[in-house]
Enzyme design. Structure first.
Site, mmCIF file in Angstrom:
data_model
loop_
_atom_site.group_PDB
_atom_site.id
_atom_site.type_symbol
_atom_site.label_atom_id
_atom_site.label_comp_id
_atom_site.label_asym_id
_atom_site.label_seq_id
_atom_site.Cartn_x
_atom_site.Cartn_y
_atom_site.Cartn_z
ATOM 1 N N HIS A 3 0.831 -1.196 0.000
ATOM 2 C CA HIS A 3 0.000 0.000 0.000
ATOM 3 C C HIS A 3 0.871 1.254 0.000
ATOM 4 C CE1 HIS A 3 -2.860 -2.945 1.755
ATOM 5 N NE2 HIS A 3 -3.717 -2.279 1.024
ATOM 6 N N ASP B 81 -4.669 -6.029 -7.986
ATOM 7 C CA ASP B 81 -4.935 -5.449 -6.688
ATOM 8 C C ASP B 81 -5.278 -3.984 -6.953
ATOM 9 O OD1 ASP B 81 -5.158 -4.997 -3.978
ATOM 10 O OD2 ASP B 81 -3.263 -5.948 -3.481
#
Length: 439
Positions: free
Chosen positions: A265, A338
């Protein structure tokens, strides 16, 4: 990872979480409509099949090939995207919809882009109660010209987007520690049945990572464990459980996110597994998922230089997504990225180029691009220029439409939010929570 995490772990897709961390609401100014202005053309004609109320309901009266043939180029490109919409109802006016999409409501956003899917998040105002979620999903489907994939990151444990409205179940590590794949299957079935009652047709689960690094900041308890054989058995059983419930499942995060000390992230993890180590450690759970008919596999924003020396993350790697996942493992289902708003995939290329390269690498679904107009316009331009062939685009759209048909998204969908947290489901939750094991 939406299979993602937001703030805390998401199953991104946000995470899609995958691993992805979703972008939070912002003060971003309204964006122009995408090049080619998506889909002002008439909606694709559907012939819904009768609802059977069973997991075998495939919407057989609707033909993906005919639907594909009736789509404009702009509609086909729209099918590649899974987007976030803001608000609790399909007709909710929300400033973030205006800022990101130039329209007021979730329904208007869906009509504008005709996306392949929508992913729900509490932080987007999508989850406040069972009846509310069921009404939202119904409204979103009504706004879509084609069957709409509605997904969520409900891994249970630390990534539970629908807590506390659905039955609380242990996370993957706790279930893996019982050593009994039947617990993974039953937990997935219970979760899947409740998702289906809410009108949600896809769960971005199970996590198929083998968490061999105790310092892993983003997987940890989201994985079934550190032993590839045990994780593989649990993943295969979970896929069976989701399918028993009639819900699509997503194995994540390929080719494996279990041996990292960096959260994708916020950074770009590098994993130096050799090909032989990957085949022994990381691949078995994905092989099991594929053997059990998993609907989709989510890519990881990780670099594995010994699998692909380019330095590109797996999400953008043709060698990994096509060479390993498609060719070596034989997967012909949907490959989803993702969340594309995660830092790990945005390090090397701009957001427009990331979307195009993901498709060229082999991805079918593009999860949560940080600017949908930018990503949509880039893919559309790449198809029109021939950089992405129309044949390649049709391959992805066909896979997406077949998934929707197979999991009953093409026919009438009945919601039943009153069925959540049933006595039988609570009994399963108690049993798997207290099952003996090596915890």
């Amino acid at each position: 990872m939406t299979g993602c995490a937001t703030g805390v772990l998401a199953g991104c897709s946000g995470g899609p979480v995958s691993l992805g961390q979703a972008v939070r609401p912002s003060s971003q100014a309204p964006q122009p409509t995408p090049a080619g202005s998506p889909v002002r053309s008439p909606a694709v004609s559907l012939t819904p099949s009768p609802a059977s109320g069973t997991s075998a309901d495939t919407g057989s009266g609707w033909d993906p090939a005919a639907a594909l043939a009736g789509m404009s180029l702009e509609e086909k490109v729209g099918q590649l995207f899974v987007m976030v919409v803001f608000g609790s109802r399909a007709d909710s006016v929300h400033k973030e919809n205006r800022a990101r999409y130039g329209v007021a409501t979730p329904a208007e956003a869906v009509r504008k882009y005709r996306p392949g899917g929508v992913i729900l998040f509490p932080w987007a105002g999508n989850v406040s109660g069972a009846r509310q979620v069921a009404d939202l999903t119904t409204g979103l489907r009504e706004a879509s010209g084609t069957p709409l994939l509605i997904g969520v990151d409900q891994e249970n444990g630390v990534v539970s987007r629908l807590a506390p409205i659905i039955t609380k179940l242990p996370g993957s590590m706790a279930i893996g520690a019982t050593g009994d794949p039947a617990n993974a299957r039953d937990a997935a079935r219970v979760t899947g049945e409740e998702l289906k009652d809410l009108g949600i047709g896809l769960d971005f689960a199970p996590v198929a990572d083998v968490n061999i690094n105790p310092r892993n900041p983003v997987i940890g308890p989201r994985a079934y464990g550190a032993d590839p054989k045990r994780v593989a058995s649990m993943v295969g059983a979970a896929v069976d459980g989701f399918h028993k419930a009639g819900v699509a499942s997503v194995a994540k995060h390929f080719p494996g996110h279990g041996d990292t000390t960096v959260d994708s992230h916020t950074g770009l993890p590098v994993i130096n597994h050799s090909m032989s180590t990957w085949r022994k450690v990381d691949a078995p759970p994905f092989r099991a998922a594929i053997a059990h008919g998993v609907d989709a596999v989510m890519s990881a924003h990780v670099v594995m230089p010994k699998l692909d020396p380019s330095g590109d993350p797996a999400t953008l790697s043709h060698r990994i997504l096509t060479g390993l996942l498609r060719d070596e493992l034989g997967f012909d289902g949907v490959i989803t990225t993702d969340a594309l708003d995660m830092a790990g995939v945005r390090k090397k290329y701009g957001d427009a180029e990331v979307a195009v390269r993901a498709v060229l690498a082999g991805a079918d679904l593009l999860l949560m691009p940080p600017n949908l107009d930018t990503a949509y316009g880039a893919v559309l331009k790449a198809v029109k220029s021939g950089r992405i062939s129309e044949e390649r685009l049709d391959q992805s759209v066909t896979r997406i439409l077949r998934l929707k048909q197979k999991r009953g998204m093409a026919g009438p969908i009945r919601t039943d939010p009153g069925a959540l947290r049933s006595a039988e489901h609570l009994k399963v939750a108690r049993r798997v929570s207290t099952a003996p094991g090596d915890r």
